[in-house]
Enzyme design. Structure first.
Site, PDB file in Angstrom:
ATOM      1  N   ARG A 104     -94.829  35.315  -7.522  1.00  0.00           N
ATOM      2  CA  ARG A 104     -94.599  35.743  -6.155  1.00  0.00           C
ATOM      3  C   ARG A 104     -93.184  35.368  -5.736  1.00  0.00           C
ATOM      4  NH1 ARG A 104     -96.672  32.830  -3.035  1.00  0.00           N
ATOM      5  NH2 ARG A 104     -97.808  31.397  -4.371  1.00  0.00           N
TER       6      ARG A 104
ATOM      7  N   TYR B  97     -95.770  42.244 -10.169  1.00  0.00           N
ATOM      8  CA  TYR B  97     -96.503  41.037 -10.525  1.00  0.00           C
ATOM      9  C   TYR B  97     -97.475  40.542  -9.449  1.00  0.00           C
ATOM     10  CZ  TYR B  97     -97.457  37.112 -13.516  1.00  0.00           C
ATOM     11  OH  TYR B  97     -98.086  36.246 -14.362  1.00  0.00           O
TER      12      TYR B  97
ATOM     13  N   LYS C 180    -103.169  38.784  -1.849  1.00  0.00           N
ATOM     14  CA  LYS C 180    -102.503  37.949  -0.848  1.00  0.00           C
ATOM     15  C   LYS C 180    -102.051  38.754   0.373  1.00  0.00           C
ATOM     16  CE  LYS C 180    -102.805  34.541  -3.734  1.00  0.00           C
ATOM     17  NZ  LYS C 180    -103.584  33.338  -3.511  1.00  0.00           N
TER      18      LYS C 180
ATOM     19  N   HIS D 203    -107.024  30.549   2.031  1.00  0.00           N
ATOM     20  CA  HIS D 203    -106.693  30.427   0.598  1.00  0.00           C
ATOM     21  C   HIS D 203    -107.621  29.367  -0.013  1.00  0.00           C
ATOM     22  CE1 HIS D 203    -103.210  29.705  -2.518  1.00  0.00           C
ATOM     23  NE2 HIS D 203    -104.113  30.530  -2.982  1.00  0.00           N
TER      24      HIS D 203
ATOM     25  N   SER E  95    -101.257  27.031  -4.426  1.00  0.00           N
ATOM     26  CA  SER E  95    -101.217  27.815  -5.658  1.00  0.00           C
ATOM     27  C   SER E  95    -101.043  26.908  -6.879  1.00  0.00           C
ATOM     28  CB  SER E  95    -100.061  28.807  -5.591  1.00  0.00           C
ATOM     29  OG  SER E  95    -100.245  29.662  -4.487  1.00  0.00           O
TER      30      SER E  95
ATOM     31  N   CYS F  41    -102.957  24.629  -8.029  1.00  0.00           N
ATOM     32  CA  CYS F  41    -103.328  23.230  -7.790  1.00  0.00           C
ATOM     33  C   CYS F  41    -104.821  22.988  -7.985  1.00  0.00           C
ATOM     34  CB  CYS F  41    -102.899  22.797  -6.393  1.00  0.00           C
ATOM     35  SG  CYS F  41    -101.116  22.598  -6.269  1.00  0.00           S
TER      36      CYS F  41
ATOM     37  N   ASP G 118    -110.250  31.885  -5.015  1.00  0.00           N
ATOM     38  CA  ASP G 118    -108.913  31.953  -4.413  1.00  0.00           C
ATOM     39  C   ASP G 118    -108.911  32.256  -2.917  1.00  0.00           C
ATOM     40  OD1 ASP G 118    -106.068  31.755  -5.032  1.00  0.00           O
ATOM     41  OD2 ASP G 118    -105.940  33.901  -4.607  1.00  0.00           O
TER      42      ASP G 118
ATOM     43  N   ARG H 106    -101.011  34.710 -16.522  1.00  0.00           N
ATOM     44  CA  ARG H 106    -102.328  34.791 -15.871  1.00  0.00           C
ATOM     45  C   ARG H 106    -103.300  35.665 -16.651  1.00  0.00           C
ATOM     46  NH1 ARG H 106    -102.867  32.548 -10.276  1.00  0.00           N
ATOM     47  NH2 ARG H 106    -100.863  31.568  -9.950  1.00  0.00           N
TER      48      ARG H 106
HETATM   49  P1  GTP Z   1    -103.709  29.996  -7.794  1.00  0.00           P
HETATM   50  O1  GTP Z   1    -104.439  31.017  -8.587  1.00  0.00           O
HETATM   51  O2  GTP Z   1    -102.225  30.032  -8.022  1.00  0.00           O
HETATM   52  O3  GTP Z   1    -104.012  30.032  -6.328  1.00  0.00           O
HETATM   53  O4  GTP Z   1    -104.082  28.553  -8.385  1.00  0.00           O
HETATM   54  P2  GTP Z   1    -105.384  27.641  -8.471  1.00  0.00           P
HETATM   55  O5  GTP Z   1    -105.413  26.717  -7.300  1.00  0.00           O
HETATM   56  O6  GTP Z   1    -106.579  28.442  -8.751  1.00  0.00           O
HETATM   57  O7  GTP Z   1    -105.013  26.714  -9.717  1.00  0.00           O
HETATM   58  P3  GTP Z   1    -105.755  26.428 -11.108  1.00  0.00           P
HETATM   59  O8  GTP Z   1    -107.165  25.993 -10.959  1.00  0.00           O
HETATM   60  O9  GTP Z   1    -105.515  27.595 -11.974  1.00  0.00           O
HETATM   61  O10 GTP Z   1    -104.942  25.171 -11.650  1.00  0.00           O
HETATM   62  C1  GTP Z   1    -103.644  25.229 -12.052  1.00  0.00           C
HETATM   63  C2  GTP Z   1    -103.206  24.011 -12.808  1.00  0.00           C
HETATM   64  O11 GTP Z   1    -103.754  22.796 -12.303  1.00  0.00           O
HETATM   65  C3  GTP Z   1    -103.613  24.108 -14.280  1.00  0.00           C
HETATM   66  O12 GTP Z   1    -102.510  23.741 -15.069  1.00  0.00           O
HETATM   67  C4  GTP Z   1    -104.715  23.075 -14.388  1.00  0.00           C
HETATM   68  O13 GTP Z   1    -104.795  22.561 -15.684  1.00  0.00           O
HETATM   69  C5  GTP Z   1    -104.344  22.031 -13.347  1.00  0.00           C
HETATM   70  N1  GTP Z   1    -105.534  21.312 -12.817  1.00  0.00           N
HETATM   71  C6  GTP Z   1    -106.629  21.867 -12.253  1.00  0.00           C
HETATM   72  N2  GTP Z   1    -107.554  20.930 -11.914  1.00  0.00           N
HETATM   73  C7  GTP Z   1    -107.010  19.740 -12.263  1.00  0.00           C
HETATM   74  C8  GTP Z   1    -107.476  18.384 -12.172  1.00  0.00           C
HETATM   75  O14 GTP Z   1    -108.571  18.089 -11.689  1.00  0.00           O
HETATM   76  N3  GTP Z   1    -106.640  17.421 -12.633  1.00  0.00           N
HETATM   77  C9  GTP Z   1    -105.420  17.714 -13.181  1.00  0.00           C
HETATM   78  N4  GTP Z   1    -104.675  16.701 -13.612  1.00  0.00           N
HETATM   79  N5  GTP Z   1    -104.952  18.973 -13.294  1.00  0.00           N
HETATM   80  C10 GTP Z   1    -105.728  19.978 -12.841  1.00  0.00           C
HETATM   81  C1  SPV Z   2    -101.235  32.257  -5.922  1.00  0.00           C
HETATM   82  O1  SPV Z   2    -100.018  32.190  -6.191  1.00  0.00           O
HETATM   83  O2  SPV Z   2    -101.761  31.538  -5.050  1.00  0.00           O
HETATM   84  C2  SPV Z   2    -102.097  33.178  -6.686  1.00  0.00           C
HETATM   85  C3  SPV Z   2    -101.460  34.106  -7.614  1.00  0.00           C
HETATM   86  O3  SPV Z   2    -103.295  33.153  -6.515  1.00  0.00           O
HETATM   87  S1  SPV Z   2    -100.791  35.504  -6.844  1.00  0.00           S
HETATM   88  O4  SPV Z   2    -101.848  36.517  -6.747  1.00  0.00           O
HETATM   89  O5  SPV Z   2     -99.705  36.020  -7.694  1.00  0.00           O
HETATM   90  O6  SPV Z   2    -100.301  35.195  -5.541  1.00  0.00           O
HETATM   91 MN    MN Z   3    -103.904  31.678  -4.915  1.00  0.00          MN
END
Ligand code: GTP
Ligand code: SPV
Ligand code: MN
Length: 617
Positions: free
Chosen positions: A107, A235, A244, A264, A286, A288, A313, A402
């Protein structure tokens, strides 16, 4: 486009390709069944598609029906065009790799604008442009941009097709990659179009990849007109406009006027051995941890417990007649971060990724399987740019690479995910990526205190946005990139719920990302986050006590179930301690942050901040 080619496309796609120019239109008119001439009875939609075609000059127009056959035909065409690479058919049937332009991998918050007639309505949290100026600029970009391309019309529904909480939109795009992603991510096609015709209302989203020139890239939002215009990126959130742009930026604006919330947040159901399910929504910025928490598999010691995935999400929620907060996931698929997804951290995700999935910007192994950092110890042969893998050039998979996959493929997919009424929330959790200071878990003392938790959220930035990674920034409610209006008004809207009912969810704050002196994570995270959810549910049921502190209610060490994991007592203590001096500085900083919003900052939020500051003195 030749006559033969057109006829071929018409026959292949069930008469839904319409030549954009009258000459060709006449040439093939006999081939199109009469009832198909007007694809929709909605005059507004018809007029808008005509208008866009006039401006963008596509070679043909294609109305998507949402069928499996349509998805497959587009995928096949993309293999021919080189947009898709078929992955190993034995290990990953129905899986494709897409490589985006290397300048287009995340983004672009600095190129994302909220164009309200009054700048103040967009607020300091958004880039703003005068709507007329933005429209002029975009008209120039869109002018003639679809010559030689097909214009796809994607009617979609965000949320279960028969839910009163759902909202529809139409995305026009010239990217077949966007179309196939929308197939997996939304309920799109005929059923959505019929709903649009019944309701008469829809969000207009116009998208073109242009020539991917970052100089011309813009993601514009016109919330007052329920309209989106996105140019120059193919993307994720820049291009899949239902996600979003619609479900957060436009929907948050709309939600405020209609009395609901567009957030979110992931949504999960936590089921105990007695079969009782508590639904929880959680907002983390994002990359996290939302997708990971949404698919959590309870660790050893939690036999009989189950976590059900409703969404990973986005969450739309509304107070129901019974006074509880009811939530739906507007999406139908996941667009999840690939790096770090592994058997030991997120086995559910891996289980759904071995068939019928799209991978964007990952690496591949010698036998053509998708690969990313953290997956396993194989060494890929080709990096995300399609070059022979050489660690000297950086990671094999792009850090924001992704996967796209339908939610129904998830082993923990909730049987309530399609419920038109949504699911009732017991708790809302805010959280961020904070190396220091912020405890593993704490509970707010009231709704308004919980809103302060959300408004004060801060997190280290990630690769989900194109800017610098790893700097702490305030990201209220994980909505900094996504709130379609002034944060001050948004907080007022949140605070407004405090008197809506006495059955609102309790609000918590978590942090999985504390690090020790050596830079190592202090909390095991992932499936062990179940232990924190367990405490959260117990608090919701009033089964355990908590320690009152100035920043909120913290768990007694003895109330966190750590059976089977090795977290030393002093580490646990550090994870749930309150460093008063450091918190004094933090709460002062939060105060300064809230002041950036000037007179519009709600007094009740400032009062909460001042109350906590006073307790810390
Ligand atoms: P968006 O799709 O961007 O909104 O992200 P999301 O919040 O769904 O993030 P996602 O669950 O894909 O996590 C992204 C990163 O955080 C990855 O590299 C994971 O390995 C890491 N992660 C997730 N949960 C944990 C946790 O409990 N501990 C640690 N140390 N890392 C974590
Ligand atoms: C985020 O960045 O929080 C996502 C991926 O979930 S995107 O759809 O590219 O914004
Ligand atoms: Mn997101």
């Amino acid at each position: 486009m030749s006559y033969e080619c057109l006829i071929y496309l018409i026959e292949k796609r069930g008469s839904r390709v319409y030549p954009a120019t009258l000459d060709v239109h006449r040439a093939v008119i006999g081939k199109i069944p009469r009832e198909e001439h007007s694809v929709t009875t909605n005059q507004q939609l018809k007029a808008w598609v005509d208008q866009v075609a006039e401006l963008t000059q596509p070679d043909d127009i294609y109305w998507c029906n949402g069928s499996k056959a349509e998805y497959q035909e587009l995928a096949d065409e993309m293999i021919v065009s080189g947009d898709f690479i078929a992955l190993n058919k034995e290990t990953h049937p129905g899986c494709y790799l897409h490589r985006s332009d290397p300048s287009d991998v995340a983004r672009v918050e600095h190129l994302t604008f909220v164009c309200t007639s009054d700048k103040e309505d967009a607020g300091p949290n958004n880039n703003w442009m005068d709507p007329d100026e933005a429209r002029d600029r975009m008209r120039e970009n869109f002018s003639g941009c679809m010559r030689g391309r097909t214009l796809y019309v994607i009617p979609y529904c965000m949320g279960p097709i028969d839910s009163p909480l759902s909202r529809c939109g139409v995305e026009i795009t010239d990217s077949p990659y966007v179309v196939v992603n929308m197939h997996l991510m939304t309920r799109m096609g005929d059923a959505a179009l019929r709903r649009i015709e019944r309701e008469g209302a829809f969000v207009k989203g116009l998208h073109s990849i242009g020539d991917l020139d970052p100089e011309c890239r813009f993601i514009m939002h016109f919330p007052e007109d329920l309209e989106i215009q996105s140019f120059g990126s193919g993307y994720g959130g820049n291009a899949l406009l239902g996600k979003k742009c619609h479900a957060l930026r436009i929907a948050s604006y709309q939600a405020r006027t209609e009395g609901w919330l567009a957030e979110h947040m992931l949504i999960v159901g936590v089921e105990n051995p007695e079969g009782e399910v508590h639904y929880i929504a959680a907002a983390f910025p994002s990359a996290c941890g939302k997708t990971n928490l949404a698919m959590l598999i309870p660790p050893a010691g939690y036999e009989g417990w189950k976590v059900w995935t409703v969404g990973d999400d986005i969450c739309w929620m509304r107070v129901g007649d019974d006074g509880r907060m009811w939530a739906i996931n507007p999406e139908a698929g996941f667009f999840g971060v690939a790096p770090g997804t592994a058997k030991n951290t997120n086995p559910s995700a891996l289980a759904m990724l071995d068939h019928d999935a799209i991978f964007t910007n990952v690496a591949v192994t010698e036998d053509n399987q998708p690969w990313w950092e953290g997956l396993d110890d194989r060494v890929p042969v080709t990096d995300w740019k399609g070059k022979p893998f050489d660690p000297q050039n950086g990671p094999a998979a792009q850090p924001n690479s992704r996967f796209t996959v339908q939610m129904s493929q998830c082993p923990s997919y909730s049987d309530q995910a399609e419920a038109p009424a949504g699911v009732p929330l017991s708790a809302i959790i805010f959280g961020g990526r904070r190396e220091r200071l912020v405890p593993l878990v704490m509970e707010s003392q009231s709704w308004n205190h919980g809103v302060l938790y959300g408004a004060a959220m801060a997190s280290e930035t990630t690769a989900a946005n194109i800017d610098t990674v790893g700097v702490v920034r305030r990201d209220p409610m994980a909505m900094k990139p996504f709130c379609g209006y002034n944060f001050a008004d948004y907080w007022s809207h949140w605070l407004g719920f405090s008197t809506a009912s006495d059955k609102l969810p309790k609000i918590f704050h978590v942090n999985w990302f504390r690090k020790d002196q050596d830079g190592k994570f202090m909390w095991p995270g992932f499936s062990d986050n179940m232990r924190v959810l367990d405490w959260v549910v117990q608090r919701c049921k009033g089964e355990v006590d908590a320690i009152e502190t100035p920043i909120g209610r913290l768990p007694l060490a003895s109330d966190l179930n750590l059976d089977g994991i090795d977290v030393p007592a002093e580490t646990l203590e550090a994870l749930i301690e309150v460093d008063r001096e450091a918190w004094k500085a933090e709460i002062a900083d939060i105060g300064e942050y809230l002041d950036l919003y000037g007179d519009r900052t709600p007094a009740a939020l400032k009062a909460e901040q001042e109350r906590v500051a006073a307790l810390l003195m």
